[in-house]
Design a protein around this motif. Sequence first.
Motif, PDB file in Angstrom:
ATOM      1  N   UNK A 167     -34.032  84.367 -19.213  1.00  0.00           N
ATOM      2  CA  UNK A 167     -33.189  83.356 -18.583  1.00  0.00           C
ATOM      3  C   UNK A 167     -31.730  83.784 -18.496  1.00  0.00           C
ATOM      4  N   UNK A 168     -31.336  84.819 -19.248  1.00  0.00           N
ATOM      5  CA  UNK A 168     -29.962  85.314 -19.241  1.00  0.00           C
ATOM      6  C   UNK A 168     -29.964  86.816 -18.955  1.00  0.00           C
ATOM      7  N   UNK A 169     -28.911  87.275 -18.301  1.00  0.00           N
ATOM      8  CA  UNK A 169     -28.764  88.706 -18.023  1.00  0.00           C
ATOM      9  C   UNK A 169     -28.406  89.433 -19.311  1.00  0.00           C
ATOM     10  N   UNK A 170     -29.134  90.521 -19.604  1.00  0.00           N
ATOM     11  CA  UNK A 170     -28.875  91.254 -20.843  1.00  0.00           C
ATOM     12  C   UNK A 170     -27.685  92.197 -20.730  1.00  0.00           C
ATOM     13  N   UNK A 171     -27.053  92.271 -19.549  1.00  0.00           N
ATOM     14  CA  UNK A 171     -25.890  93.130 -19.355  1.00  0.00           C
ATOM     15  C   UNK A 171     -24.592  92.321 -19.368  1.00  0.00           C
ATOM     16  N   UNK A 172     -24.524  91.286 -18.504  1.00  0.00           N
ATOM     17  CA  UNK A 172     -23.287  90.504 -18.417  1.00  0.00           C
ATOM     18  C   UNK A 172     -23.398  89.127 -19.063  1.00  0.00           C
ATOM     19  N   UNK A 230     -24.783  86.328 -17.894  1.00  0.00           N
ATOM     20  CA  UNK A 230     -24.808  85.156 -17.011  1.00  0.00           C
ATOM     21  C   UNK A 230     -26.199  84.526 -16.995  1.00  0.00           C
ATOM     22  N   UNK A 231     -26.222  83.181 -16.973  1.00  0.00           N
ATOM     23  CA  UNK A 231     -27.485  82.451 -16.954  1.00  0.00           C
ATOM     24  C   UNK A 231     -28.083  82.473 -15.546  1.00  0.00           C
ATOM     25  N   UNK A 232     -29.408  82.519 -15.485  1.00  0.00           N
ATOM     26  CA  UNK A 232     -30.114  82.581 -14.208  1.00  0.00           C
ATOM     27  C   UNK A 232     -30.326  81.169 -13.662  1.00  0.00           C
ATOM     28  N   UNK A 233     -29.228  80.547 -13.231  1.00  0.00           N
ATOM     29  CA  UNK A 233     -29.278  79.210 -12.634  1.00  0.00           C
ATOM     30  C   UNK A 233     -28.359  79.170 -11.434  1.00  0.00           C
ATOM     31  N   UNK A 234     -28.767  78.398 -10.449  1.00  0.00           N
ATOM     32  CA  UNK A 234     -27.966  78.253  -9.236  1.00  0.00           C
ATOM     33  C   UNK A 234     -27.336  76.873  -9.235  1.00  0.00           C
ATOM     34  N   UNK A 235     -26.005  76.819  -9.443  1.00  0.00           N
ATOM     35  CA  UNK A 235     -25.304  75.541  -9.508  1.00  0.00           C
ATOM     36  C   UNK A 235     -24.815  75.078  -8.139  1.00  0.00           C
ATOM     37  N   UNK A 236     -25.054  75.883  -7.111  1.00  0.00           N
ATOM     38  CA  UNK A 236     -24.544  75.545  -5.786  1.00  0.00           C
ATOM     39  C   UNK A 236     -25.416  74.515  -5.098  1.00  0.00           C
ATOM     40  N   UNK A 237     -26.700  74.474  -5.428  1.00  0.00           N
ATOM     41  CA  UNK A 237     -27.633  73.631  -4.700  1.00  0.00           C
ATOM     42  C   UNK A 237     -27.596  72.172  -5.118  1.00  0.00           C
ATOM     43  N   UNK A 238     -27.051  71.888  -6.301  1.00  0.00           N
ATOM     44  CA  UNK A 238     -27.105  70.522  -6.819  1.00  0.00           C
ATOM     45  C   UNK A 238     -25.785  70.200  -7.509  1.00  0.00           C
ATOM     46  N   UNK A 239     -25.162  69.090  -7.097  1.00  0.00           N
ATOM     47  CA  UNK A 239     -23.876  68.716  -7.679  1.00  0.00           C
ATOM     48  C   UNK A 239     -24.019  68.339  -9.146  1.00  0.00           C
ATOM     49  N   UNK A 240     -25.189  67.801  -9.530  1.00  0.00           N
ATOM     50  CA  UNK A 240     -25.384  67.413 -10.925  1.00  0.00           C
ATOM     51  C   UNK A 240     -25.432  68.644 -11.835  1.00  0.00           C
ATOM     52  N   UNK A 241     -25.885  69.779 -11.294  1.00  0.00           N
ATOM     53  CA  UNK A 241     -25.866  71.008 -12.085  1.00  0.00           C
ATOM     54  C   UNK A 241     -24.433  71.471 -12.332  1.00  0.00           C
ATOM     55  N   UNK A 242     -23.552  71.198 -11.372  1.00  0.00           N
ATOM     56  CA  UNK A 242     -22.143  71.534 -11.560  1.00  0.00           C
ATOM     57  C   UNK A 242     -21.543  70.717 -12.702  1.00  0.00           C
ATOM     58  N   UNK A 243     -21.895  69.429 -12.763  1.00  0.00           N
ATOM     59  CA  UNK A 243     -21.434  68.574 -13.862  1.00  0.00           C
ATOM     60  C   UNK A 243     -22.014  69.050 -15.182  1.00  0.00           C
ATOM     61  N   UNK A 244     -23.297  69.445 -15.163  1.00  0.00           N
ATOM     62  CA  UNK A 244     -23.929  69.967 -16.370  1.00  0.00           C
ATOM     63  C   UNK A 244     -23.226  71.219 -16.864  1.00  0.00           C
ATOM     64  N   UNK A 245     -22.789  72.071 -15.921  1.00  0.00           N
ATOM     65  CA  UNK A 245     -22.068  73.271 -16.301  1.00  0.00           C
ATOM     66  C   UNK A 245     -20.736  72.928 -16.963  1.00  0.00           C
ATOM     67  N   UNK A 246     -20.067  71.876 -16.459  1.00  0.00           N
ATOM     68  CA  UNK A 246     -18.806  71.438 -17.064  1.00  0.00           C
ATOM     69  C   UNK A 246     -19.021  71.035 -18.504  1.00  0.00           C
TER      70      UNK A 246
END
Length: 320
Positions: A42-47, A49-65
């Motif tokens: 679920x996460x990149x072993x190099x950088x 970053x989580x494997x989630x797309x926050x662009x498709x859903x505004x509620x995911x943006x709030x969750x990221x906050x």
Amino acid sequence: MALITPTTPDDPARSEPQSESVDEVSPKTSCCANCHTPLLGAFCHVCGQEDKNYIRNVFRLITELFGEMGNWDGRLWRTLIPLMVRPAFLSNQYVAGKRAPYVPPLRLYIFVSLIAFIVFSNLGSGLQFLGTNDPAVQQIFEEQWDDSLPRYSSGTGEIQIGFLDEAQNAEINAKLQFLQQHPKIFIERFFSLAPQFMLVMLPIFALLLKGLYILSGRYYVEHMVLALHTHGFILLSLLFILAINQILTWSIPQLFIWPLEWLVIVAWWWIPIMLLLTQKRFYRQSWGLTLFKFFLTSFIYSVVLACMLFVTIILSVLGT
């Protein structure tokens, strides 16, 4: 003469091997959107970053906050529950290196204090908004202060602070008279300064623990971790007491009033009990030493806290 065995084009043994680039990634393998590294989880072993797309859903943006502020996922609840009911558990886990399942101490404290002081500033000041009507508590606020602290002069209703001159005392009394007519201004000013002074109290408390447990061999950061967890616990406990007392102000059936009032009493008692057990389980000393150092810590911390609150009140008055 060697026999030559004819082969057909369909013979798998004689078919040409299919060329495949070693750098080619299977279409089923997802890549990190940041560094394009093939993902193994679920996460990149190099950088990282989580494997989630926050662009498709505004509620995911709030969750990221909320995730950045307080790790608003399973780790938050795995942190809050032991913070309230398991003495020294989080601090011991952090010192032992088991940190991934829980919210980091500093991030947890900032998240809790942010919510706590926002709620406090909107609901009142002092212990009044925590819902205590105990005459013994009220008497504490009515007692006379020492000469070095503010006290009401007889017959004038003004305060005189020993280390300030007459002009400064006159200025404070004039502003106090103004704040008596506009108490909300003082409340907002006080709680805007309180979080800053609490941040100052954290390293002071950790330094106090370092001095009392200097032979324990623990680093200063370990005491700081315990300070962050204990202060977060106290703020959450006050929020819980505040929430129960707000419920008691509603029109609820008489059947629920008595249990809620007892719940408030239990919550008030649980705060010192939890702090004592935390000190015992974190430093693992005998009960005699733990009780002695607990009461000594409480006394010194109360004196320092009272001085800090006094300074906060003075600055709140002068800043209006």
